[in-house]
Design a protein around this motif. Structure first.
Motif, PDB file in Angstrom:
ATOM      1  N   PHE A 362      72.377  49.928 103.320  1.00 31.29           N
ATOM      2  CA  PHE A 362      72.738  51.062 104.595  1.00 31.29           C
ATOM      3  C   PHE A 362      73.260  52.702 103.916  1.00 31.29           C
ATOM      4  CE2 PHE A 362      74.692  48.617 107.574  1.00 31.29           C
ATOM      5  CZ  PHE A 362      73.799  47.543 108.337  1.00 31.29           C
ATOM      6  N   GLY A 363      73.640  52.428 102.450  1.00 29.25           N
ATOM      7  CA  GLY A 363      74.029  53.867 101.659  1.00 29.25           C
ATOM      8  C   GLY A 363      72.639  54.676 101.687  1.00 29.25           C
ATOM      9  N   ILE A 364      71.320  53.543 101.186  1.00 30.07           N
ATOM     10  CA  ILE A 364      70.026  54.100 101.442  1.00 30.07           C
ATOM     11  C   ILE A 364      69.580  54.640 102.477  1.00 30.07           C
ATOM     12  CG2 ILE A 364      67.551  53.027 100.614  1.00 30.07           C
ATOM     13  CD1 ILE A 364      68.596  51.506  98.617  1.00 30.07           C
ATOM     14  N   GLN A 365      70.496  54.015 103.096  1.00 32.09           N
ATOM     15  CA  GLN A 365      70.501  53.915 104.964  1.00 32.09           C
ATOM     16  C   GLN A 365      70.496  56.134 105.015  1.00 32.09           C
ATOM     17  OE1 GLN A 365      67.549  53.292 107.839  1.00 32.09           O
ATOM     18  NE2 GLN A 365      69.141  51.986 108.516  1.00 32.09           N
ATOM     19  N   ALA A 366      72.118  56.081 104.815  1.00 32.75           N
ATOM     20  CA  ALA A 366      72.521  57.483 104.880  1.00 32.75           C
ATOM     21  C   ALA A 366      72.049  58.892 104.017  1.00 32.75           C
ATOM     22  CB  ALA A 366      74.141  56.740 104.534  1.00 32.75           C
ATOM     23  N   LEU A 367      71.284  58.317 103.160  1.00 31.28           N
ATOM     24  CA  LEU A 367      70.860  59.390 102.130  1.00 31.28           C
ATOM     25  C   LEU A 367      69.718  59.608 102.582  1.00 31.28           C
ATOM     26  CD1 LEU A 367      72.330  58.542  98.628  1.00 31.28           C
ATOM     27  CD2 LEU A 367      72.996  60.373 100.669  1.00 31.28           C
ATOM     28  N   SER A 368      68.826  58.350 103.081  1.00 34.50           N
ATOM     29  CA  SER A 368      67.889  59.115 103.334  1.00 34.50           C
ATOM     30  C   SER A 368      67.317  59.547 104.631  1.00 34.50           C
ATOM     31  CB  SER A 368      67.058  57.963 104.076  1.00 34.50           C
ATOM     32  OG  SER A 368      66.621  57.100 102.416  1.00 34.50           O
ATOM     33  N   ALA A 369      68.984  59.528 105.495  1.00 33.43           N
ATOM     34  CA  ALA A 369      68.785  60.537 106.719  1.00 33.43           C
ATOM     35  C   ALA A 369      69.238  61.345 106.602  1.00 33.43           C
ATOM     36  CB  ALA A 369      69.606  59.827 107.517  1.00 33.43           C
ATOM     37  N   GLU A 370      69.492  61.940 105.747  1.00 29.05           N
ATOM     38  CA  GLU A 370      70.000  63.068 104.995  1.00 29.05           C
ATOM     39  C   GLU A 370      68.770  63.699 104.741  1.00 29.05           C
ATOM     40  OE1 GLU A 370      73.607  64.940 101.866  1.00 29.05           O
ATOM     41  OE2 GLU A 370      72.273  63.558 102.049  1.00 29.05           O
ATOM     42  N   TRP A 371      68.365  62.887 103.968  1.00 33.63           N
ATOM     43  CA  TRP A 371      67.297  64.069 102.953  1.00 33.63           C
ATOM     44  C   TRP A 371      66.002  63.924 104.321  1.00 33.63           C
ATOM     45  CZ3 TRP A 371      61.741  62.019 103.155  1.00 33.63           C
ATOM     46  CH2 TRP A 371      61.105  63.016 102.466  1.00 33.63           C
ATOM     47  N   LEU A 372      66.013  63.675 105.049  1.00 33.20           N
ATOM     48  CA  LEU A 372      65.001  64.542 106.328  1.00 33.20           C
ATOM     49  C   LEU A 372      65.570  65.072 106.361  1.00 33.20           C
ATOM     50  CD1 LEU A 372      63.899  60.437 107.817  1.00 33.20           C
ATOM     51  CD2 LEU A 372      62.282  61.787 107.097  1.00 33.20           C
ATOM     52  N   LEU A 373      66.702  65.635 107.433  1.00 34.25           N
ATOM     53  CA  LEU A 373      67.311  66.673 107.920  1.00 34.25           C
ATOM     54  C   LEU A 373      67.207  68.022 106.810  1.00 34.25           C
ATOM     55  CD1 LEU A 373      69.915  65.861 109.526  1.00 34.25           C
ATOM     56  CD2 LEU A 373      67.621  66.326 110.521  1.00 34.25           C
ATOM     57  N   ARG A 374      66.907  67.380 105.265  1.00 33.27           N
ATOM     58  CA  ARG A 374      66.804  68.990 104.412  1.00 33.27           C
ATOM     59  C   ARG A 374      65.622  69.463 104.666  1.00 33.27           C
ATOM     60  NH1 ARG A 374      70.219  65.830  99.048  1.00 33.27           N
ATOM     61  NH2 ARG A 374      72.301  66.430 100.058  1.00 33.27           N
TER      62      ARG A 374
END
Length: 423
Positions: A362-374
């Motif tokens: 879920f850490g990877i999930q959270a940072l990946s979602a943030e990356w998409l928005l960047r």
């Protein structure tokens, strides 16, 4: 859109107190997610972003939702597997954390579809999927929502297989990060977590002795490798079935017997499928099995074992002969025991991965979602994307820090040696 009132369809809001305790207990073993949550709360990278999530409703998932919520997200959540839903966790998310949740343990297919519809009702900008159900709905019945999507994340191998098939057919319409495909997640989640939790489900359901048993593992990918190793440690005699020559060679050189399912069927006391494909165990294999053979699936979909054939051809089905075990009596009197209806056993028959494992995923999930928005809207291709390597390294770093593990660093001489062709 203004922020909506919390909406929900859960079994019993009165369970929220117990669910809250369960969520807090899991959080103690999730230091990576806590560190990300603290940063998200300060930086608010998801402020006002609408997220639709179709995930297993567990205490660990609740802590992912809390993390995204701390970053400003508006989240609507439904279950990716009705048998894995923890009703107390669902209630706590509604009552304690103000999340719109649509999930009931053992909901039927009609209710399951209604829950997907409810999650998509707010026109999400990001989707978090576990087996591609939201993606499928968006590309079939909700195509009008596709232009507003910034991207998505997919948690499981089964879902990534579907998405890559969509991309190959030029049908995928938004970028999706394959969260399941990173070195850290493959190690911790697939090889270690699924192995432990699947064996946990098998032992809870059957209370059988694995030492001395012939256990057939169908598939020798990351999950199969972990299962085989841990079953061997418990004294089982492991047989592997495979279709890939390289993986079959790996299993052979690791000391396991490798054969076809037809050859393994009369030998196995227990069968565990972890392939991500369908009809791995089917009619011709059932016909060869011992009386009392145990069948379990650790893949996401209930298709790896041909449960439909069992239901149609058994002369008698005895429900719940033990918790999460159904008995299918064959015409010749043999009894085949199916764990968790052929669904993902580690979630339906146990509690899924330990929280310390889901902390990584879920850490990877959270940072990946943030990356998409960047990324600016439209900047990423409508394709299945790999997790940026920096995210995987950051999650590993955070986990090691939480474990108080320190690493060596390169000296200037070593760095020069590794980066110069003339050194």
């Amino acid at each position: 859109m203004s922020a909506p009132e919390v909406q929900y369809d859960v079994a019993d809001l009165g369970l929220a107190g117990h669910g809250h305790s369960r969520i807090e207990w899991a959080d103690r073993s999730m230091p990576v997610l806590r560190a990300i949550r603290d940063r998200f709360a300060a930086q608010r990278p998801f402020d006002g972003v609408r997220i639709a999530a179709c995930l297993n409703i567990t205490a660990e998932t609740a802590n992912l939702v809390r993390t995204l919520q701390a970053g400003g997200a508006e989240i609507r959540l439904c279950a990716s597997n009705p048998l894995s839903t923890q009703d107390d966790t669902a209630a706590a998310l509604v009552v304690e954390y103000g999340v719109s949740v649509f999930a009931r343990h053992r909901s039927d297919s009609v209710t399951y579809r209604q829950h997907l519809d409810s999650v998509l009702a707010r026109a999400p900008e990001l989707v978090l999927d576990d087996a591609c159900d939201l993606a499928t709905a968006l590309h079939t019945d909700y195509q009008d929502l596709l232009p507003g999507l910034r991207g998505g994340c997919e948690e499981t191998t089964s879902g990534v297989v579907r998405l890559r098939a969509m991309a190959s057919a030029d049908a995928l319409r938004y970028p999706v990060v394959a969260v399941t495909d990173t070195p850290t997640k493959n190690l911790v989640d697939n090889r270690i977590g699924t192995a432990q939790s699947s064996i946990d489900a098998l032992l809870r359901s059957t209370n059988m002795l694995l030492a001395g048993a012939n256990v057939v593992v169908a598939g020798f990918g990351y999950v199969g490798q972990g299962l085989a190793a841990r079953l061997t440690g418990l004294g089982a005699r492991v047989i592997v079935t495979e279709i890939d020559p390289g993986r079959a060679l790996d299993a052979t050189l690791s000391g396991y017997a490798v054969m076809t399912m037809a050859e393994a069927a009369p030998l196995g006391d227990v069968f565990l499928t972890v392939t991500g494909n369908r009809d791995v165990i089917r009619a011709e294999h059932f016909a060869l099995m011992k009386d009392g053979a145990v069948l379990a699936n650790a893949g996401h979909f209930d298709l790896e074992i041909d449960v439909a054939w069992l239901g149609a051809n058994a002369v008698e089905r005895r429900m719940e002969v033990r918790p999460h075990v159904d008995e299918y009596v064959q015409a010749d009197g043999r009894r085949l025991l199916l764990v968790a209806e052929g669904r993902v056993a580690n979630l339906a028959g146990a509690e899924g991965h330990p929280a310390a494992v889901m902390d990584i995923a879920f850490g990877i999930q959270a940072l990946s979602a943030e990356w998409l928005l960047r990324n600016e809207p439209g900047a990423l291709p409508a394709a299945v994307l790999e997790v940026p390597p920096g995210i995987d390294r950051e999650i590993a770093r955070l986990k090691l820090a939480a474990l108080d593990v320190t690493l060596d660093t390169l000296t200037e001489t070593q760095l020069a040696y590794l980066t110069s062709w003339s050194s």
